[in-house]
Design an enzyme around this catalytic site. Structure first.
Site, PDB file in Angstrom:
ATOM      1  N   GLY A 150       1.988   2.470  10.843  1.00 56.33           N
ATOM      2  CA  GLY A 150       2.895   3.464  10.630  1.00 56.33           C
ATOM      3  C   GLY A 150       3.628   3.883  12.081  1.00 56.33           C
ATOM      4  O   GLY A 150       4.376   4.986  11.991  1.00 56.33           O
ATOM      5  N   GLU A 176      -5.883  -4.832  10.109  1.00 54.35           N
ATOM      6  CA  GLU A 176      -5.004  -3.550  10.487  1.00 54.35           C
ATOM      7  C   GLU A 176      -5.312  -2.919  11.745  1.00 54.35           C
ATOM      8  O   GLU A 176      -6.099  -1.905  11.635  1.00 54.35           O
ATOM      9  CB  GLU A 176      -5.031  -3.036   9.278  1.00 54.35           C
ATOM     10  N   ASN A 183       0.679  -1.292  -0.081  1.00 52.41           N
ATOM     11  CA  ASN A 183       0.074   0.081  -0.020  1.00 52.41           C
ATOM     12  C   ASN A 183       0.923   1.343  -0.125  1.00 52.41           C
ATOM     13  O   ASN A 183       1.372   1.583   1.020  1.00 52.41           O
ATOM     14  CB  ASN A 183      -0.788   0.077   1.295  1.00 52.41           C
ATOM     15  N   TRP A 184       1.024   1.758  -1.125  1.00 51.68           N
ATOM     16  CA  TRP A 184       2.049   2.953  -1.294  1.00 51.68           C
ATOM     17  C   TRP A 184       1.275   4.475  -0.585  1.00 51.68           C
ATOM     18  O   TRP A 184       1.987   5.244  -0.563  1.00 51.68           O
ATOM     19  CB  TRP A 184       2.384   3.414  -2.818  1.00 51.68           C
ATOM     20  N   LYS A 185       0.015   4.125  -0.374  1.00 50.99           N
ATOM     21  CA  LYS A 185      -0.538   5.372   0.182  1.00 50.99           C
ATOM     22  C   LYS A 185      -0.651   6.462  -0.714  1.00 50.99           C
ATOM     23  O   LYS A 185      -0.347   6.251  -1.839  1.00 50.99           O
ATOM     24  CB  LYS A 185      -0.147   5.721   1.740  1.00 50.99           C
ATOM     25  N   SER A 239       2.848  -1.804  10.497  1.00 52.08           N
ATOM     26  CA  SER A 239       4.382  -1.942  10.631  1.00 52.08           C
ATOM     27  C   SER A 239       5.048  -3.387  10.421  1.00 52.08           C
ATOM     28  O   SER A 239       5.869  -4.012  11.018  1.00 52.08           O
ATOM     29  CB  SER A 239       4.602  -1.526  11.956  1.00 52.08           C
ATOM     30  N   HIS A 295      -9.943   1.077   4.246  1.00 55.18           N
ATOM     31  CA  HIS A 295      -8.740   1.446   4.890  1.00 55.18           C
ATOM     32  C   HIS A 295      -9.065   2.505   6.089  1.00 55.18           C
ATOM     33  O   HIS A 295      -9.820   3.295   6.035  1.00 55.18           O
ATOM     34  CB  HIS A 295      -7.557   1.976   4.057  1.00 55.18           C
ATOM     35  N   GLU A 344      -7.333   4.894   7.134  1.00 57.67           N
ATOM     36  CA  GLU A 344      -7.156   6.316   7.069  1.00 57.67           C
ATOM     37  C   GLU A 344      -8.389   6.616   6.277  1.00 57.67           C
ATOM     38  O   GLU A 344      -8.558   8.001   6.287  1.00 57.67           O
ATOM     39  CB  GLU A 344      -5.685   6.139   6.181  1.00 57.67           C
ATOM     40  N   GLY A 386       2.546  -1.159   4.356  1.00 60.20           N
ATOM     41  CA  GLY A 386       2.886   0.200   4.037  1.00 60.20           C
ATOM     42  C   GLY A 386       4.106   0.752   3.775  1.00 60.20           C
ATOM     43  O   GLY A 386       4.913   0.646   2.589  1.00 60.20           O
ATOM     44  N   GLY A 387       4.804   1.170   4.738  1.00 58.96           N
ATOM     45  CA  GLY A 387       5.942   1.969   4.591  1.00 58.96           C
ATOM     46  C   GLY A 387       7.057   1.146   4.047  1.00 58.96           C
ATOM     47  O   GLY A 387       7.793   1.601   3.198  1.00 58.96           O
TER      48      GLY A 387
END
Ligand code: PGA
Length: 257
Positions: free
Chosen positions: A177, A171, A13-15, A216, A99, A101, A237-238
């Site tokens: 994150g 999640e 997930n590049w966001k 994470s 998601h 977010e 993600g990251g």
């Protein structure tokens, strides 16, 4: 051992990160590191503007492309939004829905998530449904009830054959994150609980579903997570922003399967 029918889902997930001009370099680095393996279901989730480029760069590879969101309406006066048919039209095959977010920053309620699920399925897109509790909900002892409500609502009216195309990503919001992935006990328990809820909704079909963990995930912790019975993958993600580190995550999973 995980049932053979369950694929190991690894999503990146590049966001709101990376540029369209970086997609082809990313695709080249990633695809060099991975070999076609039928047990895996690998996908990247770039921002809208990079989707078409990603579809073209990952064509004829084992990596599929997912959008990070979609509007629940089929067309019309919804400035700034994108519909399911617009995604399908450029070759996108799947979409992340719900998601945290989106739920937190854009006030997406369970009802909206359900409408997005229905719209995606109707358009032939495979959903990646995200669920997970906040720290406050967990502290109050309500994590299971909260996640169950998210699931029951998301799948309301969704038929069994469409359900099977869905990947679930558990999640916990507090692990996203933060560098602090949920420990094995929490995510193992919650993913098993999610499968239990899905069993009550869809019976045996639930056995074949991939339930991934997100929050994470990195090269160091992936092996421990994937070895848990009810965790069939990861939404990253990251650590997916570098093709090299995303590739290493996939390689670590491959090494222990
Ligand atoms: P993270 O994000 O790996 O950076 O915690 C996961 C996600 O939000 O999907």
């Amino acid at each position: 051992m995980k049932p053979e029918k369950r694929k190991i889902f690894i999503g990146g997930n590049w966001k709101m990160n990376l540029l369209t001009s970086q997609v082809s370099g990313y695709a080249e680095t990633l695809t060099k590191q991975i070999t076609e393996d039928g047990r895996f279901d690998i996908c990247v989730c770039p921002p809208y503007v990079s989707l078409e480029r990603a579809v073209s760069c990952f064509k004829n590879t084992c990596v599929s492309v997912a959008a990070q969101n979609v509007n629940e309406n089929s067309s019309g006066a919804f400035t700034g939004e994108v519909s399911c048919s617009q995604l399908s039209d450029i070759g996108v095959e799947r979409v992340m829905i719900g998601h945290s977010e989106r739920r937190i920053y854009y006030a997406e309620a369970n009802e909206t998530v359900n409408r997005k699920m229905e719209a995606a399925i109707k358009a032939g897109l495979s959903p990646i449904l995200c669920v997970g509790e906040t720290e406050a909900v967990r502290a109050a002892g309500n994590a299971e009830r909260f996640v169950k409500e998210q699931l029951v609502s998301a799948f309301d009216g969704v038929p069994c054959d469409a359900f099977e195309k869905t990947v679930i990503a558990y999640e916990p919001v507090w692990a996203i994150g933060t560098g602090k992935a949920a420990d094995a006990e929490i995510c193992g328990h919650m993913c098993a609980f999610i499968r239990e809820v899905l069993r009550t909704l869809y019976g045996e079909c639930a056995e074949h579903m991939s339930i991934a963990y997100g929050g994470s995930v990195n090269e160091e912790n992936i092996a421990g997570l994937i070895s848990l019975t009810d965790i069939d993958g990861a939404l990253v993600g990251g650590a997916s922003l570098s093709a090299d580190s995303f590739g290493k995550i996939i390689a670590s999973v491959s090494a222990i399967l």
